[in-house]
Design a protein around this motif. Structure first.
Motif, mmCIF file in Angstrom:
data_model
loop_
_atom_site.group_PDB
_atom_site.id
_atom_site.type_symbol
_atom_site.label_atom_id
_atom_site.label_comp_id
_atom_site.label_asym_id
_atom_site.label_seq_id
_atom_site.Cartn_x
_atom_site.Cartn_y
_atom_site.Cartn_z
ATOM 1 N N GLY A 163 -11.997 18.528 28.108
ATOM 2 C CA GLY A 163 -10.963 17.518 27.884
ATOM 3 C C GLY A 163 -9.905 17.992 26.906
ATOM 4 N N LEU A 164 -10.336 18.663 25.844
ATOM 5 C CA LEU A 164 -9.369 19.169 24.861
ATOM 6 C C LEU A 164 -8.495 20.275 25.448
ATOM 7 N N ILE A 165 -9.090 21.135 26.233
ATOM 8 C CA ILE A 165 -8.311 22.210 26.882
ATOM 9 C C ILE A 165 -7.257 21.597 27.795
ATOM 10 N N LEU A 166 -7.663 20.629 28.598
ATOM 11 C CA LEU A 166 -6.712 19.966 29.493
ATOM 12 C C LEU A 166 -5.620 19.261 28.688
ATOM 13 N N GLU A 167 -6.011 18.635 27.603
ATOM 14 C CA GLU A 167 -5.057 17.932 26.736
ATOM 15 C C GLU A 167 -4.020 18.897 26.164
ATOM 16 N N VAL A 168 -4.469 20.064 25.710
ATOM 17 C CA VAL A 168 -3.553 21.071 25.166
ATOM 18 C C VAL A 168 -2.547 21.481 26.234
ATOM 19 N N ASP A 212 4.928 43.393 35.929
ATOM 20 C CA ASP A 212 5.531 44.221 34.879
ATOM 21 C C ASP A 212 5.331 43.650 33.477
ATOM 22 N N SER A 213 4.239 42.919 33.283
ATOM 23 C CA SER A 213 3.970 42.344 31.971
ATOM 24 C C SER A 213 2.471 42.161 31.806
ATOM 25 N N SER A 214 2.015 42.246 30.587
ATOM 26 C CA SER A 214 0.603 42.003 30.314
ATOM 27 C C SER A 214 0.354 40.528 29.970
ATOM 28 N N LEU A 215 1.410 39.721 30.053
ATOM 29 C CA LEU A 215 1.327 38.312 29.717
ATOM 30 C C LEU A 215 0.430 37.566 30.713
ATOM 31 N N ILE A 216 -0.515 36.841 30.183
ATOM 32 C CA ILE A 216 -1.378 35.964 30.983
ATOM 33 C C ILE A 216 -1.278 34.578 30.368
ATOM 34 N N GLU A 217 -0.972 33.609 31.199
ATOM 35 C CA GLU A 217 -0.886 32.231 30.740
ATOM 36 C C GLU A 217 -1.788 31.353 31.596
ATOM 37 N N TYR A 218 -2.157 30.231 31.023
ATOM 38 C CA TYR A 218 -2.922 29.217 31.739
ATOM 39 C C TYR A 218 -2.057 27.974 31.805
ATOM 40 N N ARG A 219 -2.034 27.358 32.976
ATOM 41 C CA ARG A 219 -1.275 26.122 33.132
ATOM 42 C C ARG A 219 -2.022 25.188 34.068
ATOM 43 N N LEU A 220 -1.665 23.926 33.980
ATOM 44 C CA LEU A 220 -2.289 22.948 34.855
ATOM 45 C C LEU A 220 -1.766 23.100 36.270
ATOM 46 N N THR A 221 -2.637 22.897 37.219
ATOM 47 C CA THR A 221 -2.210 22.813 38.609
ATOM 48 C C THR A 221 -1.711 21.388 38.848
ATOM 49 N N GLU A 222 -1.233 21.120 40.021
ATOM 50 C CA GLU A 222 -0.817 19.754 40.359
ATOM 51 C C GLU A 222 -2.010 18.801 40.222
ATOM 52 N N GLN A 223 -3.172 19.263 40.659
ATOM 53 C CA GLN A 223 -4.379 18.441 40.535
ATOM 54 C C GLN A 223 -4.712 18.182 39.073
ATOM 55 N N GLY A 224 -4.535 19.179 38.226
ATOM 56 C CA GLY A 224 -4.755 19.001 36.798
ATOM 57 C C GLY A 224 -3.777 17.995 36.207
ATOM 58 N N GLU A 225 -2.528 18.073 36.621
ATOM 59 C CA GLU A 225 -1.521 17.112 36.160
ATOM 60 C C GLU A 225 -1.875 15.693 36.594
ATOM 61 N N ASN A 226 -2.516 15.569 37.742
ATOM 62 C CA ASN A 226 -2.907 14.248 38.238
ATOM 63 C C ASN A 226 -3.962 13.586 37.356
ATOM 64 N N LEU A 227 -4.571 14.343 36.456
ATOM 65 C CA LEU A 227 -5.544 13.777 35.517
ATOM 66 C C LEU A 227 -4.884 13.084 34.327
ATOM 67 N N ARG A 228 -3.598 13.232 34.183
ATOM 68 C CA ARG A 228 -2.891 12.668 33.026
ATOM 69 C C ARG A 228 -3.186 11.173 32.843
ATOM 70 N N VAL A 273 -5.750 9.502 33.717
ATOM 71 C CA VAL A 273 -7.159 9.356 33.349
ATOM 72 C C VAL A 273 -7.343 9.646 31.863
ATOM 73 N N LEU A 274 -6.755 10.733 31.394
ATOM 74 C CA LEU A 274 -6.866 11.077 29.979
ATOM 75 C C LEU A 274 -6.106 10.087 29.099
ATOM 76 N N ASP A 275 -4.966 9.593 29.593
ATOM 77 C CA ASP A 275 -4.235 8.565 28.848
ATOM 78 C C ASP A 275 -5.091 7.307 28.704
ATOM 79 N N ALA A 276 -5.756 6.919 29.780
ATOM 80 C CA ALA A 276 -6.632 5.739 29.734
ATOM 81 C C ALA A 276 -7.803 5.974 28.784
ATOM 82 N N ALA A 277 -8.337 7.191 28.759
ATOM 83 C CA ALA A 277 -9.431 7.510 27.837
ATOM 84 C C ALA A 277 -8.958 7.393 26.391
ATOM 85 N N HIS A 278 -7.726 7.826 26.114
ATOM 86 C CA HIS A 278 -7.153 7.687 24.765
ATOM 87 C C HIS A 278 -7.038 6.214 24.377
#
Length: 110
Positions: free
Chosen positions: A31-36, A80-96, A98-103
């Motif tokens: 939950g915290l990872i998704l929140e970040v 051409d970069s060593s940059l690795i990022e993590y981001r929410l997918t559309e499905q992950g964004e759809n949890l917003r 749910v997490l707002d309601a949990a808050h």
């Protein structure tokens, strides 16, 4: 006879999809990872680790992989970069919502 009736009333099955969702959201740190990621947008591993301070790097790697497998987080590499990022997918964004309601629930409960 009465114990049989009570047993019949308490035997039920949850929807497998509902169970799967809580299996994912119920794991410590997920939950915290998704929140970040919801609040800060795409993040590098070190930035997520800095935000979720009590989670070890080993566990954070495991959680990110499980969130990827669940289709909620995407690991992005750039040509051409060593940059690795993590981001929410559309499905992950759809949890917003749910997490707002949990808050909201937590705010009213605690």
């Amino acid at each position: 006879m009465q114990s049989t009736q009570l047993k019949e009333q308490t035997d039920f099955e949850l929807c497998p999809k509902f169970e799967k969702m809580f299996d994912i959201l119920g794991k410590k740190w997920n939950g915290l990872i998704l929140e970040v990621l919801m609040n800060a947008g795409p993040q590098r591993f070190k930035d997520i680790a800095h935000s979720v301070t009590k989670c070890s790097d080993r566990v954070l790697v495991e959680r990110l992989k499980s969130l990827e497998e669940a289709g909620l987080v995407e690991r992005c590499t750039y040509e051409d970069s060593s940059l690795i990022e993590y981001r929410l997918t559309e499905q992950g964004e759809n949890l917003r919502p749910v997490l707002d309601a949990a808050h909201k629930f937590a705010d009213s409960w605690f």
